[in-house]
Design a protein around this motif. Structure first.
Motif, PDB file in Angstrom:
ATOM      1  N   GLU A 190      24.883  40.241  21.100  1.00  0.00           N
ATOM      2  CA  GLU A 190      24.922  41.422  21.615  1.00  0.00           C
ATOM      3  C   GLU A 190      25.411  41.539  23.641  1.00  0.00           C
ATOM      4  N   ALA A 191      26.653  42.386  24.004  1.00  0.00           N
ATOM      5  CA  ALA A 191      27.080  42.149  24.815  1.00  0.00           C
ATOM      6  C   ALA A 191      26.033  42.541  26.023  1.00  0.00           C
ATOM      7  N   LEU A 192      26.679  41.450  27.203  1.00  0.00           N
ATOM      8  CA  LEU A 192      26.030  42.139  28.531  1.00  0.00           C
ATOM      9  C   LEU A 192      26.717  43.286  29.247  1.00  0.00           C
ATOM     10  N   PRO A 193      25.468  44.948  29.274  1.00  0.00           N
ATOM     11  CA  PRO A 193      26.164  45.880  30.183  1.00  0.00           C
ATOM     12  C   PRO A 193      27.349  45.556  31.277  1.00  0.00           C
ATOM     13  N   LEU A 194      27.773  46.216  31.615  1.00  0.00           N
ATOM     14  CA  LEU A 194      28.888  45.567  33.085  1.00  0.00           C
ATOM     15  C   LEU A 194      27.881  46.567  33.834  1.00  0.00           C
ATOM     16  N   PRO A 195      27.879  45.738  35.164  1.00  0.00           N
ATOM     17  CA  PRO A 195      27.011  46.366  36.320  1.00  0.00           C
ATOM     18  C   PRO A 195      27.957  47.472  36.884  1.00  0.00           C
ATOM     19  N   GLY A 196      27.148  48.910  36.794  1.00  0.00           N
ATOM     20  CA  GLY A 196      28.626  49.748  37.120  1.00  0.00           C
ATOM     21  C   GLY A 196      28.501  50.488  36.467  1.00  0.00           C
ATOM     22  N   GLY A 197      28.917  50.279  35.413  1.00  0.00           N
ATOM     23  CA  GLY A 197      29.448  50.993  33.982  1.00  0.00           C
ATOM     24  C   GLY A 197      30.743  50.922  33.826  1.00  0.00           C
ATOM     25  N   ALA A 198      31.158  52.611  33.775  1.00  0.00           N
ATOM     26  CA  ALA A 198      32.825  52.674  34.592  1.00  0.00           C
ATOM     27  C   ALA A 198      32.775  53.321  35.363  1.00  0.00           C
ATOM     28  N   ARG A 199      33.893  53.482  35.729  1.00  0.00           N
ATOM     29  CA  ARG A 199      34.620  53.744  37.253  1.00  0.00           C
ATOM     30  C   ARG A 199      35.417  54.129  37.528  1.00  0.00           C
ATOM     31  N   GLY A 200      35.952  54.803  38.532  1.00  0.00           N
ATOM     32  CA  GLY A 200      37.039  55.569  38.673  1.00  0.00           C
ATOM     33  C   GLY A 200      37.646  56.778  37.583  1.00  0.00           C
ATOM     34  N   ASP A 201      36.064  57.391  36.608  1.00  0.00           N
ATOM     35  CA  ASP A 201      36.025  58.461  36.151  1.00  0.00           C
ATOM     36  C   ASP A 201      37.041  57.228  34.262  1.00  0.00           C
ATOM     37  N   GLY A 202      36.158  56.108  34.226  1.00  0.00           N
ATOM     38  CA  GLY A 202      36.594  55.912  33.082  1.00  0.00           C
ATOM     39  C   GLY A 202      38.334  54.837  32.704  1.00  0.00           C
ATOM     40  N   GLN A 203      38.550  55.151  34.721  1.00  0.00           N
ATOM     41  CA  GLN A 203      40.311  54.407  34.318  1.00  0.00           C
ATOM     42  C   GLN A 203      39.418  52.873  35.331  1.00  0.00           C
ATOM     43  N   GLY A 204      38.355  52.946  35.514  1.00  0.00           N
ATOM     44  CA  GLY A 204      38.475  51.686  36.079  1.00  0.00           C
ATOM     45  C   GLY A 204      39.261  51.140  37.233  1.00  0.00           C
ATOM     46  N   ASP A 205      38.403  50.147  38.148  1.00  0.00           N
ATOM     47  CA  ASP A 205      38.549  50.490  39.592  1.00  0.00           C
ATOM     48  C   ASP A 205      39.700  49.082  39.432  1.00  0.00           C
ATOM     49  N   PRO A 206      40.489  48.948  40.237  1.00  0.00           N
ATOM     50  CA  PRO A 206      41.859  47.775  40.571  1.00  0.00           C
ATOM     51  C   PRO A 206      41.686  46.891  41.098  1.00  0.00           C
ATOM     52  N   LEU A 207      41.126  45.182  40.452  1.00  0.00           N
ATOM     53  CA  LEU A 207      40.544  43.923  41.197  1.00  0.00           C
ATOM     54  C   LEU A 207      41.959  43.003  41.132  1.00  0.00           C
ATOM     55  N   ASP A 208      42.100  42.311  42.349  1.00  0.00           N
ATOM     56  CA  ASP A 208      43.260  41.044  42.421  1.00  0.00           C
ATOM     57  C   ASP A 208      42.778  39.913  42.156  1.00  0.00           C
ATOM     58  N   THR A 209      43.884  39.840  40.842  1.00  0.00           N
ATOM     59  CA  THR A 209      43.496  38.611  40.206  1.00  0.00           C
ATOM     60  C   THR A 209      44.655  37.603  39.880  1.00  0.00           C
ATOM     61  N   PRO A 210      44.328  36.802  41.283  1.00  0.00           N
ATOM     62  CA  PRO A 210      45.884  36.106  41.169  1.00  0.00           C
ATOM     63  C   PRO A 210      46.302  34.663  41.084  1.00  0.00           C
ATOM     64  N   GLY A 211      46.603  34.517  39.853  1.00  0.00           N
ATOM     65  CA  GLY A 211      46.426  33.782  39.330  1.00  0.00           C
ATOM     66  C   GLY A 211      45.453  33.110  37.684  1.00  0.00           C
ATOM     67  N   GLN A 212      44.479  34.369  37.582  1.00  0.00           N
ATOM     68  CA  GLN A 212      43.669  34.111  36.628  1.00  0.00           C
ATOM     69  C   GLN A 212      44.458  34.925  35.131  1.00  0.00           C
ATOM     70  N   THR A 213      44.925  34.471  34.454  1.00  0.00           N
ATOM     71  CA  THR A 213      45.560  34.677  33.346  1.00  0.00           C
ATOM     72  C   THR A 213      45.062  34.880  32.327  1.00  0.00           C
ATOM     73  N   SER A 214      43.607  33.959  32.398  1.00  0.00           N
ATOM     74  CA  SER A 214      42.591  33.728  30.879  1.00  0.00           C
ATOM     75  C   SER A 214      41.653  34.301  31.174  1.00  0.00           C
ATOM     76  N   ILE A 215      40.320  34.361  29.664  1.00  0.00           N
ATOM     77  CA  ILE A 215      39.297  35.533  30.080  1.00  0.00           C
ATOM     78  C   ILE A 215      38.369  34.105  30.825  1.00  0.00           C
ATOM     79  N   GLU A 216      38.714  32.933  30.873  1.00  0.00           N
ATOM     80  CA  GLU A 216      37.661  31.620  31.713  1.00  0.00           C
ATOM     81  C   GLU A 216      37.556  32.103  32.976  1.00  0.00           C
ATOM     82  N   ASP A 217      39.502  31.994  33.354  1.00  0.00           N
ATOM     83  CA  ASP A 217      39.464  31.772  35.345  1.00  0.00           C
ATOM     84  C   ASP A 217      38.701  33.254  35.625  1.00  0.00           C
ATOM     85  N   LEU A 218      39.508  34.300  34.775  1.00  0.00           N
ATOM     86  CA  LEU A 218      38.503  35.888  35.472  1.00  0.00           C
ATOM     87  C   LEU A 218      37.570  35.603  35.868  1.00  0.00           C
TER      88      LEU A 218
END
Length: 625
Positions: free
Chosen positions: A245-273
């Motif tokens: 089972e997937a863990l629910p994302l805290p806060g659910g959908a944001r920005g009307d489902g468009q998502g909120d931008p998050l700076d992720t410099p150099g985080q190009t893999s799921i593990e790093d993110l």
């Protein structure tokens, strides 16, 4: 047979070329010799094993009413072109050895014989009154393996039993399929193998249903996933399960489902993110960009969305692509990452600068594919030119498609979106089972159970082919109503030479091979400890003659070697029973040794034949495994 006449050459050390126990032992014991990568000579000892395996196969198949035949190894390309498999087997997977004759006609060395047997059926089977028919052969096959390894397990030339059945309806096909299932179980049991039947992918052979028979062994190349209750088992290529089972994302959908931008410099893999921001992988969607190349020239960009904690099952993806595009564009030849190397090697006009690698989201626009440079494209097999589709085929594993809110790439460098949702961010892609089932996943038939993993060596595979080949090759029959329709077909294979090595992989110890009696090159080896001793030699020769007269397959070690050398060779060869004629010969006593288990007993030479006959009667049937 006498060891002195056997051309026996044994090795004390493991050959450098061998990686797994069975390969090492077959080489050391003088059963095989390599001529070149993936090509082996079957020396006299192994040939005796292969003949016994083949005899068991013949007995069981003949008992079902199957008819043995022998088909040509050299096959015309035209038949494979009509079935749609020529390009896939030559330019695609590249597993078929192919050539041109002096008239320029294309030919292939058969890795399998569906096309040949179907062409013959089209010529010979005309009426429902002739059906069903089940034909088989035992013959050398060829595969141009990229990396031959493990001796006879993955060779370029091998011995295989392949069979093909023809039917007037699907019900008859299912009956023969079930009969072959039972025959295969008897064959493997008689050969002394612990084999498990698992659901399997039909691969390039095709068909609606297929089942593999796996010999369980640590060196197996295939991963078997099975339920503890024994009601489900499948090759990982085919296996299905319930993902965690997937863990629910805290806060659910944001920005009307468009998502909120998050700076992720150099985080190009799921593990790093996830490590950088505390997300769980099951809260993320990762996007894979691929190129799929088809026989008719189409190069299709594919965008696959997976939940971040899941892995892509490439076989399931290939099946999905074939189902959606294969009918119009021919065989799927290859799937590769959409990367600079693929673009160059496939000669497709596409620039990659507009693709934000490391931050790709499922809403990546098709417009990134429009930025292509004009290049000269190389011809594909048959003279066609690759044609790049400028729109993604968008697919999603159901675990990703079911997420109500997720983290994904923002299609901008060093940026991700938190709280994106399907529908608002991008249309929900077609939802499929594209994930690879894993050990520990919950079973679909009983979620309280978890899949357990084991390794297996595939030694048999049966398929319900349906009408794929008969329709393509015009193999029709006249039914009871007087109308013509395509034949229903089944296909049934056993790797004879692979089975022999699989038996060694499953039956060996630190001293050598422990052959199951039913397929051992000899049932008994008589070892004369001191061939210079007249009494030992005379008794050994007499026992050897008595064993042969009683119908026991015996080998006599009459060499002038030291007793220790003979005992080591006997263990290495793996003959099930050893009769040692030594110092007790003067009193008419010998030692009887069972290779597997190490049972030893002293007994009168006059009792050897009767004692062995009693034990061998059970072992010959393959029941003592």
């Amino acid at each position: 047979m006498r060891v002195s006449r056997l051309m026996l050459v044994t090795l004390r050390d493991d050959p450098a070329e061998a990686e797994i126990p069975s390969h090492k032992l077959l080489l050391r014991a003088g059963y095989i010799r390599r001529l070149s990568p993936g090509i082996y000579a079957y020396l006299p000892l192994l040939w005796r094993v292969l003949r016994k395996v083949s005899a068991i196969v013949r007995e069981e198949l003949d008992a079902t009413g199957a008819l043995e035949t022998l088909l040509p190894q050299l096959q015309p390309a035209e038949l494979w072109q009509r079935s749609g498999r020529w390009a896939g087997y030559t330019a695609g997977e590249g597993i078929m050895f192919h050539l041109q004759d002096r008239q320029g006609r294309e030919l292939g060395l058969g890795p399998t014989h569906e096309e040949v047997i179907t062409a013959l059926a089209a010529d010979l089977l005309r009426s429902y009154r002739q059906l069903p028919v089940n034909l088989y052969q035992i013959q050398t096959k060829f595969r141009d393996e990229i990396r031959p390894r493990f001796g006879l397990m993955r060779g370029r030339e091998f011995i295989m039993k392949d069979g093909y059945s023809f039917h007037a309806d699907e019900a008859s096909l299912r009956e023969t399929y079930a009969a072959m299932d039972q025959a295969y179980r008897r064959i493997f049991s008689r050969c002394g193998l612990r084999a498990v039947a698992v659901e399997a992918d039909s691969g390039a052979i095709g068909g609606s249903a297929s089942q593999e028979f796996m010999v369980t062994a640590d060196a197996g190349e295939d991963l078997i996933l099975a339920s503890p209750d024994g009601s489900y088992a499948a090759n990982q290529e085919r296996a299905v399960s319930l993902a965690p089972e997937a863990l629910p994302l805290p806060g659910g959908a944001r920005g009307d489902g468009q998502g909120d931008p998050l700076d992720t410099p150099g985080q190009t893999s799921i593990e790093d993110l996830c490590a950088g921001h505390g997300f769980a992988p099951s809260q993320t969607v990762k996007v894979l960009l691929l190129l799929a190349r088809f026989e008719a020239g189409l190069v299709q960009p594919v965008l696959v969305s997976l939940r971040g904690d899941q892995q892509l099952n490439e076989v399931k993806l290939a099946n999905a692509l074939t189902a959606r595009l294969g009918g119009d564009h021919g065989a799927l030849l290859a799937v590769a990452p959409l990367a600079r190397e693929t673009v160059r090697d496939w000669a497709v006009p596409l620039a990659l600068e507009a693709i934000p690698y490391g931050a790709i989201g499922p809403h990546l626009p098709d417009s990134v594919l429009a930025d292509g440079r004009s290049t000269e494209t190389a011809a594909l097999p048959g003279g066609s030119k690759p044609a790049l589709d400028r729109a993604f085929l968008r697919l999603a594993d159901h675990t990703a498609a079911e997420l109500p809110a997720f983290v994904c790439g923002a299609n901008a460098a060093d940026t991700h979106l938190v709280g994106a949702a399907w529908g608002a961010l991008a249309p929900r892609p077609e939802s499929l089972d594209l994930r690879a089932a894993q050990p520990g996943d919950r079973c679909q038939h009983d979620p309280s159970q978890q899949l357990e993993a084991s390794r297996g060596i595939e030694v048999g595979h049966i398929f319900q082919l349906g009408r794929k080949y008969s329709s393509a090759l015009g193999a029709t029959f006249t039914n009871e109503a007087g109308t013509d329709e395509p034949l229903w077909m089944g296909c049934y294979g056993i790797g004879v030479s692979r089975l022999a090595q699989a038996a060694v992989e499953q039956h060996h110890d630190a001293n050598g091979i422990c052959w199951p009696t039913a397929i051992a090159p000899f049932e008994v080896i008589v070892v004369i400890a001191n061939a210079a001793d007249d009494g030992q030699r005379t008794l050994g020769e007499q026992l050897y003659a008595d064993l042969q007269a009683a119908g026991i397959d015996a080998l006599l070690d009459d060499r002038g070697e030291r007793a220790g050398v003979k005992f080591k060779d006997a263990d290495l060869l793996g003959i099930p029973w050893r009769v040692v004629v030594g110092r007790g010969a003067a009193e008419g006593l010998v030692e009887l040794v069972q290779r597997s288990g190490g049972l030893k007993q002293d007994l009168a030479a006059s009792a050897v034949v009767d004692t062995l006959l009693g034990r061998l009667q059970v072992e010959r049937a393959g029941l003592a495994i």
